[in-house]
Design an enzyme around this catalytic site. Structure first.
Site, PDB file in Angstrom:
ATOM      1  N   LYS A   1      58.628   6.596  -5.447  1.00  0.00           N
ATOM      2  CA  LYS A   1      57.465   7.478  -5.509  1.00  0.00           C
ATOM      3  C   LYS A   1      57.652   8.408  -6.693  1.00  0.00           C
ATOM      4  O   LYS A   1      58.577   9.217  -6.733  1.00  0.00           O
ATOM      5  CB  LYS A   1      57.358   8.278  -4.208  1.00  0.00           C
ATOM      6  CG  LYS A   1      56.204   9.267  -4.213  1.00  0.00           C
ATOM      7  CD  LYS A   1      56.034   9.941  -2.873  1.00  0.00           C
ATOM      8  CE  LYS A   1      54.916  10.977  -2.919  1.00  0.00           C
ATOM      9  NZ  LYS A   1      54.726  11.640  -1.623  1.00  0.00           N
TER      10      LYS A   1
ATOM     11  N   LYS B   1      54.693   3.695  -5.740  1.00  0.00           N
ATOM     12  CA  LYS B   1      53.563   4.611  -5.732  1.00  0.00           C
ATOM     13  C   LYS B   1      53.632   5.537  -6.914  1.00  0.00           C
ATOM     14  O   LYS B   1      54.698   6.092  -7.158  1.00  0.00           O
ATOM     15  CB  LYS B   1      53.620   5.428  -4.433  1.00  0.00           C
ATOM     16  CG  LYS B   1      52.552   6.476  -4.301  1.00  0.00           C
ATOM     17  CD  LYS B   1      52.800   7.326  -3.090  1.00  0.00           C
ATOM     18  CE  LYS B   1      51.774   8.450  -3.111  1.00  0.00           C
ATOM     19  NZ  LYS B   1      52.016   9.445  -2.123  1.00  0.00           N
TER      20      LYS B   1
END
Ligand code: PBG
Length: 334
Positions: free
Chosen positions: A204, A257
């Site tokens: 992330k 992400k």
């Protein structure tokens, strides 16, 4: 002169790639990547302080919902054929220990119970983080002006267990604390939730594409930013290290992400690891397409199909996207 060109360019081709593009059904037949509604996980924001849907200005088409709005929303999602949802909560109050994140009657816990009553088979995933519940908006416990990794683990584990207790099928740790997957797996197992799936937000990145989400979830940090825990976007090998560690710690599904500016990371992860791979097509990626569509600068529908197909082509098997409901409809019509 014309004659010279005519003879010089009269070629005899035996290999013609255009052959396979001649008609729609032929193109369907040779399609390498098929986007399907069964790839989608649809994020839903549930707000404890409201009684009717509140449109999110920066995310056209998406609203924050109240608990009772779920009675309309969940059947819509099920009818669209979407197999899974991802729940985010906006609590009635925030504090320095994120108490509402693990309260038995917290908003996410109530939402999960409500959803499971309406649609027991729908896969219900929850976001396990503290930022929406902390008065300072950071993803962990703040000590001496910084986010303390190890102090945060206990709270994150409590959040995950409380979601599992409410009936969540999947918990998604997204705080980017080291060891969070291990802490959550051992707490879940100790509490008897050995069937609860962990979908780790492994790679992330600290991304400006989360902007609209932070408006939607009121989770922007009050000071500083998240760069001391989320990943630095120039880094590629580091993402693979993050994913490898989460797999070692017990993740069942790993995630990259955001998605669109990180297709190379998705491809690397697909080539290297065998676990189901999720990609999060985040709020900013949604909003910029919507905004350009509203201005008439591009066709939002076909762009959505194109980018989600690209995410799948890069190697994601689960696509978390705010487009899920609309694109499900487009795929049905196609
Ligand atoms: C919680 C969390 C965020 C997103 C998902 N979980 C925000 C953040 O890290 O600041 C972003 C999702 C999106 O932009 O759609 N930490």
């Amino acid at each position: 002169m014309t004659e010279l060109y005519e003879s010089a360019t009269r070629v005899s081709l035996t290999k013609r790639t255009r052959r396979l593009r001649k008609s729609p059904l032929l193109r369907t037949l040779v399609q390498e990547t098929r986007l399907s509604v069964s790839d989608f996980m649809y994020p839903i924001f549930i707000d404890q302080r409201i009684t009717r849907p509140q449109p999110i200005t920066s995310m056209p088409g998406i609203s924050r919902l109240s608990l009772s709005d779920l009675r309309n929303e969940i059947p819509d999602v099920v009818d669209a054929g979407i197999p899974a949802i991802l729940i985010f909560g906006l609590p009635k109050a925030k504090d320095a220990l994120a108490s509402e994140a693990y309260a038995p009657d917290g908003i996410v816990q109530q939402a999960v119970r409500t959803i499971k009553k309406i649609a027991p088979d729908l896969v219900v995933a929850t976001d396990v983080c503290l930022c929406e519940y902390m008065d300072h908006g950071h993803c962990g416990v703040v000590k001496g002006g910084r986010v303390d990794n190890d102090e945060s683990l206990q709270l994150l584990a409590r959040v995950a267990v409380s979601h599992a207790e409410a009936g969540a099928d999947v918990v998604g740790p997204s705080a980017m604390m080291d060891g969070q997957v291990k802490a959550i797996r051992s707490a879940l197992d100790a509490a008897g939730y050995d069937e609860t799936v962990i979908m780790a937000y492994s790679a992330k990145y600290a991304s400006s594409f989360y902007g609209p989400f932070r408006e939607a979830a009121e989770s922007a940090p009050a000071w500083g930013d998240r760069r001391a825990y989320q990943m630095d976007f120039p880094n590629r090998r580091e993402a693979l290290r993050e994913i490898a560690l989460d797999i070692e710690e017990g993740a069942d599904i790993v995630m990259v992400k955001p998605a669109l500016s990180y297709l190379d990371i998705i491809r690397d992860a697909r080539d290297r690891f065998d676990l189901p791979l999720a990609a999060y097509n985040v709020s900013g990626e949604y909003s910029m397409i919507k905004a350009a569509g509203e201005k008439g600068w591009l066709k939002a529908d076909s762009i959505a199909l194109e980018v989600l197909t690209a995410v799948k082509r890069a190697g994601a098997s689960i696509i978390i996207t705010y487009f899920a409901k609309e694109v499900a409809q487009l795929l049905k019509e196609a």
